[in-house]
Scaffold this motif. Structure first.
Motif, PDB file in Angstrom:
ATOM      1  N   GLY A  43     167.612  46.020  93.758  1.00  0.00           N
ATOM      2  CA  GLY A  43     168.194  46.145  92.427  1.00  0.00           C
ATOM      3  C   GLY A  43     169.166  45.039  92.065  1.00  0.00           C
ATOM      4  O   GLY A  43     169.629  44.957  90.922  1.00  0.00           O
ATOM      5  N   VAL A  44     169.470  44.156  93.012  1.00  0.00           N
ATOM      6  CA  VAL A  44     170.623  43.278  92.811  1.00  0.00           C
ATOM      7  C   VAL A  44     170.380  42.184  91.767  1.00  0.00           C
ATOM      8  O   VAL A  44     171.260  41.901  90.952  1.00  0.00           O
ATOM      9  CB  VAL A  44     171.123  42.706  94.167  1.00  0.00           C
ATOM     10  CG1 VAL A  44     170.220  41.626  94.719  1.00  0.00           C
ATOM     11  CG2 VAL A  44     172.548  42.212  94.043  1.00  0.00           C
ATOM     12  N   PHE A  45     169.200  41.617  91.730  1.00  0.00           N
ATOM     13  CA  PHE A  45     168.929  40.561  90.745  1.00  0.00           C
ATOM     14  C   PHE A  45     168.967  41.148  89.331  1.00  0.00           C
ATOM     15  O   PHE A  45     169.548  40.580  88.418  1.00  0.00           O
ATOM     16  CB  PHE A  45     167.547  39.935  90.980  1.00  0.00           C
ATOM     17  CG  PHE A  45     167.457  39.084  92.205  1.00  0.00           C
ATOM     18  CD1 PHE A  45     167.446  39.648  93.468  1.00  0.00           C
ATOM     19  CD2 PHE A  45     167.392  37.708  92.099  1.00  0.00           C
ATOM     20  CE1 PHE A  45     167.359  38.870  94.613  1.00  0.00           C
ATOM     21  CE2 PHE A  45     167.304  36.913  93.231  1.00  0.00           C
ATOM     22  CZ  PHE A  45     167.293  37.492  94.492  1.00  0.00           C
ATOM     23  N   PHE A  46     168.321  42.287  89.196  1.00  0.00           N
ATOM     24  CA  PHE A  46     168.276  42.979  87.901  1.00  0.00           C
ATOM     25  C   PHE A  46     169.691  43.376  87.471  1.00  0.00           C
ATOM     26  O   PHE A  46     170.086  43.152  86.323  1.00  0.00           O
ATOM     27  CB  PHE A  46     167.360  44.196  88.027  1.00  0.00           C
ATOM     28  CG  PHE A  46     167.316  45.091  86.827  1.00  0.00           C
ATOM     29  CD1 PHE A  46     167.267  44.570  85.540  1.00  0.00           C
ATOM     30  CD2 PHE A  46     167.307  46.475  86.989  1.00  0.00           C
ATOM     31  CE1 PHE A  46     167.215  45.412  84.425  1.00  0.00           C
ATOM     32  CE2 PHE A  46     167.250  47.321  85.889  1.00  0.00           C
ATOM     33  CZ  PHE A  46     167.215  46.790  84.613  1.00  0.00           C
ATOM     34  N   MET A  47     170.477  43.947  88.394  1.00  0.00           N
ATOM     35  CA  MET A  47     171.809  44.413  88.004  1.00  0.00           C
ATOM     36  C   MET A  47     172.698  43.265  87.546  1.00  0.00           C
ATOM     37  O   MET A  47     173.437  43.406  86.568  1.00  0.00           O
ATOM     38  CB  MET A  47     172.489  45.184  89.118  1.00  0.00           C
ATOM     39  CG  MET A  47     173.815  45.740  88.645  1.00  0.00           C
ATOM     40  SD  MET A  47     174.406  47.080  89.639  1.00  0.00           S
ATOM     41  CE  MET A  47     175.859  46.350  90.334  1.00  0.00           C
ATOM     42  N   CYS A  48     172.635  42.137  88.217  1.00  0.00           N
ATOM     43  CA  CYS A  48     173.467  40.990  87.815  1.00  0.00           C
ATOM     44  C   CYS A  48     173.105  40.536  86.401  1.00  0.00           C
ATOM     45  O   CYS A  48     173.988  40.296  85.573  1.00  0.00           O
ATOM     46  CB  CYS A  48     173.292  39.830  88.780  1.00  0.00           C
ATOM     47  SG  CYS A  48     173.964  40.167  90.411  1.00  0.00           S
ATOM     48  N   GLU A  49     171.818  40.428  86.122  1.00  0.00           N
ATOM     49  CA  GLU A  49     171.392  39.988  84.786  1.00  0.00           C
ATOM     50  C   GLU A  49     171.745  41.014  83.727  1.00  0.00           C
ATOM     51  O   GLU A  49     172.190  40.675  82.630  1.00  0.00           O
ATOM     52  CB  GLU A  49     169.878  39.718  84.768  1.00  0.00           C
ATOM     53  CG  GLU A  49     169.453  38.543  85.613  1.00  0.00           C
ATOM     54  CD  GLU A  49     170.237  37.268  85.288  1.00  0.00           C
ATOM     55  OE1 GLU A  49     170.316  36.910  84.100  1.00  0.00           O
ATOM     56  OE2 GLU A  49     170.771  36.644  86.221  1.00  0.00           O
ATOM     57  N   LEU A  50     171.547  42.293  84.079  1.00  0.00           N
ATOM     58  CA  LEU A  50     171.852  43.372  83.131  1.00  0.00           C
ATOM     59  C   LEU A  50     173.353  43.402  82.821  1.00  0.00           C
ATOM     60  O   LEU A  50     173.755  43.484  81.657  1.00  0.00           O
ATOM     61  CB  LEU A  50     171.404  44.709  83.733  1.00  0.00           C
ATOM     62  CG  LEU A  50     171.610  45.945  82.880  1.00  0.00           C
ATOM     63  CD1 LEU A  50     170.701  45.903  81.641  1.00  0.00           C
ATOM     64  CD2 LEU A  50     171.330  47.219  83.685  1.00  0.00           C
ATOM     65  N   ALA A  51     174.173  43.309  83.860  1.00  0.00           N
ATOM     66  CA  ALA A  51     175.632  43.369  83.682  1.00  0.00           C
ATOM     67  C   ALA A  51     176.108  42.274  82.733  1.00  0.00           C
ATOM     68  O   ALA A  51     176.991  42.501  81.899  1.00  0.00           O
ATOM     69  CB  ALA A  51     176.328  43.252  85.040  1.00  0.00           C
ATOM     70  N   LYS A  52     175.484  41.099  82.820  1.00  0.00           N
ATOM     71  CA  LYS A  52     175.889  39.980  81.958  1.00  0.00           C
ATOM     72  C   LYS A  52     175.579  40.237  80.493  1.00  0.00           C
ATOM     73  O   LYS A  52     176.124  39.581  79.616  1.00  0.00           O
ATOM     74  CB  LYS A  52     175.182  38.686  82.419  1.00  0.00           C
ATOM     75  CG  LYS A  52     175.725  38.150  83.721  1.00  0.00           C
ATOM     76  CD  LYS A  52     175.250  36.722  83.965  1.00  0.00           C
ATOM     77  CE  LYS A  52     173.928  36.713  84.702  1.00  0.00           C
ATOM     78  NZ  LYS A  52     173.463  35.331  84.986  1.00  0.00           N
ATOM     79  N   ARG A  53     174.645  41.155  80.244  1.00  0.00           N
ATOM     80  CA  ARG A  53     174.227  41.451  78.865  1.00  0.00           C
ATOM     81  C   ARG A  53     174.913  42.670  78.268  1.00  0.00           C
ATOM     82  O   ARG A  53     174.643  43.047  77.126  1.00  0.00           O
ATOM     83  CB  ARG A  53     172.712  41.690  78.815  1.00  0.00           C
ATOM     84  CG  ARG A  53     171.893  40.540  79.318  1.00  0.00           C
ATOM     85  CD  ARG A  53     172.146  39.320  78.503  1.00  0.00           C
ATOM     86  NE  ARG A  53     171.340  38.193  78.946  1.00  0.00           N
ATOM     87  CZ  ARG A  53     171.440  36.987  78.427  1.00  0.00           C
ATOM     88  NH1 ARG A  53     172.311  36.764  77.459  1.00  0.00           N
ATOM     89  NH2 ARG A  53     170.685  36.009  78.860  1.00  0.00           N
ATOM     90  N   ILE A  54     175.769  43.343  79.043  1.00  0.00           N
ATOM     91  CA  ILE A  54     176.455  44.532  78.541  1.00  0.00           C
ATOM     92  C   ILE A  54     177.812  44.108  77.986  1.00  0.00           C
ATOM     93  O   ILE A  54     178.549  43.366  78.643  1.00  0.00           O
ATOM     94  CB  ILE A  54     176.611  45.587  79.670  1.00  0.00           C
ATOM     95  CG1 ILE A  54     175.220  46.076  80.111  1.00  0.00           C
ATOM     96  CG2 ILE A  54     177.468  46.763  79.203  1.00  0.00           C
ATOM     97  CD1 ILE A  54     175.246  47.012  81.315  1.00  0.00           C
ATOM     98  N   THR A  55     178.128  44.573  76.791  1.00  0.00           N
ATOM     99  CA  THR A  55     179.350  44.107  76.130  1.00  0.00           C
ATOM    100  C   THR A  55     180.517  45.087  76.234  1.00  0.00           C
ATOM    101  O   THR A  55     181.645  44.728  75.914  1.00  0.00           O
ATOM    102  CB  THR A  55     179.072  43.795  74.636  1.00  0.00           C
ATOM    103  OG1 THR A  55     178.462  44.952  74.050  1.00  0.00           O
ATOM    104  CG2 THR A  55     178.134  42.612  74.495  1.00  0.00           C
ATOM    105  N   VAL A  56     180.273  46.328  76.667  1.00  0.00           N
ATOM    106  CA  VAL A  56     181.393  47.252  76.931  1.00  0.00           C
ATOM    107  C   VAL A  56     181.900  46.946  78.358  1.00  0.00           C
ATOM    108  O   VAL A  56     181.201  46.293  79.131  1.00  0.00           O
ATOM    109  CB  VAL A  56     180.972  48.750  76.813  1.00  0.00           C
ATOM    110  CG1 VAL A  56     180.518  49.065  75.398  1.00  0.00           C
ATOM    111  CG2 VAL A  56     179.891  49.116  77.817  1.00  0.00           C
TER     112      VAL A  56
END
Ligand code: IMP
Ligand code: MG
Length: 174
Positions: A43-56
């Motif tokens: 899950g780590v690659f996905f989580m890093c990219e996802l976290a960068k796209r979350i604005t809260v």
């Protein structure tokens, strides 16, 4: 046996979809802090990219669970190899997974983490193979539904290899 990798989802398609998921999560959690729980290693690659796209506001923690079985099938017996560092009590938790296949790993994790009294708990997966499901797991955010094929890349491995591919591919044995 020689093997090759056929592209199923390009880097551009994956990145675009992750941005959409980040937007949806940012909308749904307005005014809250999201606590992302990564299931290692996939899950780590996905989580890093996802976290960068979350604005809260975002906090993150990591755990590792291994399901006993062969490299291409899970057995349903889940072992916690590394637990989370922090408690989940009163947090808005999103479990971030690479793929939901049989659903056995996640139904176990949701139950286990749910017992820690989070304010809420949701599930976000990059890939879903609905045809393969044997348990009743509700996925809240799905990147892509894919056919029943063994995929690698973007964190997913075949015998620990291919995790670093920036796209999703299907392993073909020639
Ligand atoms: P489940 O418990 O059957 O839902 O699947 C658990 C784990 O099996 C996933 O988190 C992956 O690590 C692994 N897995 C399932 N399908 C694939 C695949 O197509 N490629 C690589 N790993 C997979
Ligand atoms: Mg996994």
């Amino acid at each position: 046996m020689a093997e090759s990798v056929r592209v199923l989802l390009t880097e551009e398609e994956v990145d675009k979809r992750i941005k959409e998921l980040g937007d949806a999560i940012s909308r749904d959690y307005q005014g809250e802090t999201v606590h992302l729980v990564c299931v290692l290693k996939g899950g780590v690659f996905f989580m890093c990219e996802l976290a960068k796209r979350i604005t809260v506001p975002v906090t993150m923690d990591f755990m590792s669970a291994s399901s006993y079985g062969s490299s291409t099938k899970s057995s349903g017996v889940v072992k916690i190899v590394k637990d989370l560092d922090e408690p989940l009590k009163d947090r808005h938790v999103i479990i971030v997974e690479d793929i939901v296949d049989s659903g056995r790993t996640l139904s176990y994790l949701i139950k286990m983490l749910g017992d820690r009294e989070p304010a809420s708990i949701k599930l976000c997966t990059l890939l879903d193979k609905p045809e393969r499901r044997v348990t009743d797991v509700k996925v809240d955010y799905t990147g892509f539904e894919i056919p029943d094929e063994f995929v690698v890349g973007y964190g997913l491995d075949y015998d620990q290899r291919y995790r670093n591919l920036p796209y999703i591919g299907v392993v073909e044995f020639n």
